[in-house]
Design an enzyme around this catalytic site. Structure first.
Site, PDB file in Angstrom:
ATOM      1  N   THR A  49       0.863  -1.183   0.000  1.00 47.93           N
ATOM      2  CA  THR A  49       0.000   0.000   0.000  1.00 47.93           C
ATOM      3  C   THR A  49       0.898   1.231   0.000  1.00 47.93           C
ATOM      4  OG1 THR A  49      -0.120   0.312   2.403  1.00 47.93           O
ATOM      5  CG2 THR A  49      -1.607  -1.333   1.436  1.00 47.93           C
ATOM      6  N   CYS A  50       0.295   2.418   0.135  1.00 49.53           N
ATOM      7  CA  CYS A  50       1.104   3.637   0.135  1.00 49.53           C
ATOM      8  C   CYS A  50       2.006   3.724   1.369  1.00 49.53           C
ATOM      9  CB  CYS A  50       0.207   4.867   0.053  1.00 49.53           C
ATOM     10  SG  CYS A  50      -1.030   4.960   1.368  1.00 49.53           S
ATOM     11  N   SER A 109      -1.733   1.003  11.619  1.00 49.30           N
ATOM     12  CA  SER A 109      -1.862   1.961  10.521  1.00 49.30           C
ATOM     13  C   SER A 109      -1.346   3.338  10.916  1.00 49.30           C
ATOM     14  CB  SER A 109      -3.327   2.082  10.089  1.00 49.30           C
ATOM     15  OG  SER A 109      -3.796   0.868   9.558  1.00 49.30           O
ATOM     16  N   GLU A 114      -8.068   3.161  10.516  1.00 50.79           N
ATOM     17  CA  GLU A 114      -8.524   3.424   9.140  1.00 50.79           C
ATOM     18  C   GLU A 114      -9.302   2.219   8.607  1.00 50.79           C
ATOM     19  OE1 GLU A 114      -6.042   3.071   5.822  1.00 50.79           O
ATOM     20  OE2 GLU A 114      -4.299   2.369   6.950  1.00 50.79           O
ATOM     21  N   GLY A 189     -13.908  25.917  -3.922  1.00 50.63           N
ATOM     22  CA  GLY A 189     -12.656  25.207  -4.182  1.00 50.63           C
ATOM     23  C   GLY A 189     -12.924  23.944  -4.974  1.00 50.63           C
ATOM     24  N   GLY A 191      -9.999  21.529  -5.333  1.00 49.82           N
ATOM     25  CA  GLY A 191      -8.811  20.698  -5.134  1.00 49.82           C
ATOM     26  C   GLY A 191      -9.124  19.422  -4.366  1.00 49.82           C
ATOM     27  N   ASP A 192      -8.062  18.737  -3.914  1.00 49.38           N
ATOM     28  CA  ASP A 192      -8.231  17.447  -3.235  1.00 49.38           C
ATOM     29  C   ASP A 192      -9.022  17.564  -1.938  1.00 49.38           C
ATOM     30  OD1 ASP A 192      -6.854  16.169  -5.222  1.00 49.38           O
ATOM     31  OD2 ASP A 192      -4.926  16.213  -4.186  1.00 49.38           O
ATOM     32  N   THR A 193      -8.704  18.588  -1.126  1.00 48.99           N
ATOM     33  CA  THR A 193      -9.416  18.756   0.146  1.00 48.99           C
ATOM     34  C   THR A 193     -10.891  19.045  -0.096  1.00 48.99           C
ATOM     35  OG1 THR A 193      -7.402  19.598   1.201  1.00 48.99           O
ATOM     36  CG2 THR A 193      -9.492  20.044   2.312  1.00 48.99           C
TER      37      THR A 193
END
EC number: 1.2.1.70
Length: 437
Positions: A49-50, A109, A114, A189, A191-193
């Site tokens: 995973t990341c 995690s 999570e 907005g 973006g990602d957030t």
């Protein structure tokens, strides 16, 4: 237990090194194939995973050690200059299984509790099943881990409460408005957030949802990705601010996009009906003075961080309960594994008893009637099963003390505790040594 786990995670290496050792799906498949086809492992599982790349292996050769597997993974990725053995963890036997359970239950995690990790673990397992690289040991370990993860979600509060800014914003919204779905919402907005906040809000079945952004095209793209949302030109935002019950801002830049005078004018049109403004920007998108306007609830990242910290503390309090669940399952897993080791002995023991029965009955077969012989055979079978029941159960549970032959025999046959014939009498002299003098 012949099981090794090695890997790199957020506890052992920084992100720039974790990126070097991470594996795509095709890379993981290639690694699994190599390990099995080269007869290095009888079973193998890769989880990448990341935040972690982990390898669980049942070695097929004595030389396949933890260090061997670390070097193998480093060589497979071609990163000898950047990644070393020191960046890896390693666990063995029950320790490897315990680590897997910690991962599956999300207590290992980066974000405690999570919910995404169990899906990633199942993906890793399904890939190994498809590649035919899991056998009884890893199969049992994985399914036990899945069951544990389900129990943790249902029996503890480890996954409760928001621990991300975007979800904390939604949690705060629900505390102020009991039914978010009936509220008009403006997202400032794209973006990602902003996207994460929008997705979490839309999960609450919001009906009236508007998006505005400095770049109109980006607002359109976000609306298409979300599958909902009306576009509001940014230049119209201040004039129409009064239409919205909830405003979420998440844009870049150093200027305050919403100022006190904008909100004050909007509140007059709303006839003092409350408005919630969630400022997720850093730097802040909303002037701090906006919070001074009556019936305006202004919350920024620091306010949300307090919610997150509180929720994380509650999650940490659940860890002992999770570890208790894991410990119980680990004991059962160890017993199951040991039962595999003793199975040949159990089979031999049963065959030996029935062989003796057959020999002894053969001696009298011609001296009794067929009916009597059949009854004697049935009786012998019942006696053998009763004689062997407790020894076999004890062997499977590994409860006998094998260091003391007398205790071992008494234990497997469930004999009552012996009373000392001469209580208190001891022999300080070693009789063997005395006879040699």
């Amino acid at each position: 237990m012949n099981l090794i786990a090695v890997g790199v995670n957020h506890n052992t290496a920084p992100i720039e090194l974790r990126e070097k050792i991470s594996l795509t799906d095709s890379m993981a498949r290639s690694l699994l194939t190599e390990l099995i086809d080269s007869k290095l492992a009888s079973e193998a599982l890769v989880l990448s995973t990341c935040n972690r790349t982990e390898l669980y292996v049942v070695p097929a050769m004595p030389e396949v050690t933890a260090n061997y597997l670390k070097d193998y993974l480093i060589a497979h990725k071609g990163v000898r200059k950047e990644v070393t053995r020191d960046h890896f963890f390693n666990y063995f036997a029950c320790g490897a299984a315990r680590h897997f359970y910690n991962v599956a239950c999300a207590i290992d995690s980066l974000i405690l509790g999570e919910v995404q990790i169990i899906g990633q673990v199942k993906t890793a397992y399904n890939r190994a099943v498809e590649m035919k690289t899991v056998g009884p040991i890893l199969n049992k370990m994985c399914h036990t881990g899945f069951g544990l993860a389900n129990r943790v979600r249902s029996k503890t509060k480890l996954t409760a409460g928001a621990v991300s800014v975007s979800y904390a914003a939604v949690e705060l919204t629900q505390k102020i408005y009991s039914d978010v779905s009936t509220k008009n919402i403006l997202l400032v907005g794209a973006g990602d957030t902003a996207k994460l906040a929008a997705k979490n809000l839309l999960d609450k079945r919001v009906r009236d949802f508007y998006i505005t952004n400095r770049t109109y095209e980006k607002a359109e793209l976000l609306a298409q990705e979300l599958g909902t949302g009306k576009i509001l030109p940014l230049e119209e935002m201040t004039e129409r601010l009064h239409e919205f019950d909830i405003v979420v801002t998440a844009v870049g830049g150093n200027d305050h996009i919403i100022k006190k005078e904008h909100v004050a004018a909007a509140m007059q049109k709303r006839h003092r009906d409350p408005i919630l403004i969630l400022d997720l920007g850093l730097p802040r998108n909303v002037a701090p003075e906006v919070g001074q306007v009556n019936n305006v609830f202004l919350k920024d990242i620091d306010d949300l961080k307090m919610i997150i910290d509180s929720n994380l503390e509650k999650r940490r309090a659940e860890i002992p309960k999770v570890k208790h669940f894991i410990q119980k399952e680990l004991i059962e897993y160890a017993r199951w594994y040991f039962s595999l080791e003793v199975k040949p002995t159990i089979v031999d023991l049963q065959e030996k008893f029935f062989e003796i029965k057959a020999l002894e009955l053969a001696r009298i077969k011609n001296k009794v009637s067929a009916e009597e012989y059949e009854r004697m055979e049935q009786l012998s079978d019942r006696i053998i099963k009763k004689l062997l029941h407790f020894p076999i159960t004890t062997l499977k549970q590994q409860t006998a003390d094998t260091t003391d032959p007398v205790s071992f025999i008494r234990n497997i046959f469930d004999l009552k505790e012996q009373e000392e014939e001469f209580p208190g009498l001891t022999f300080p002299i070693n009789l063997k040594e005395q006879n040699n003098n």
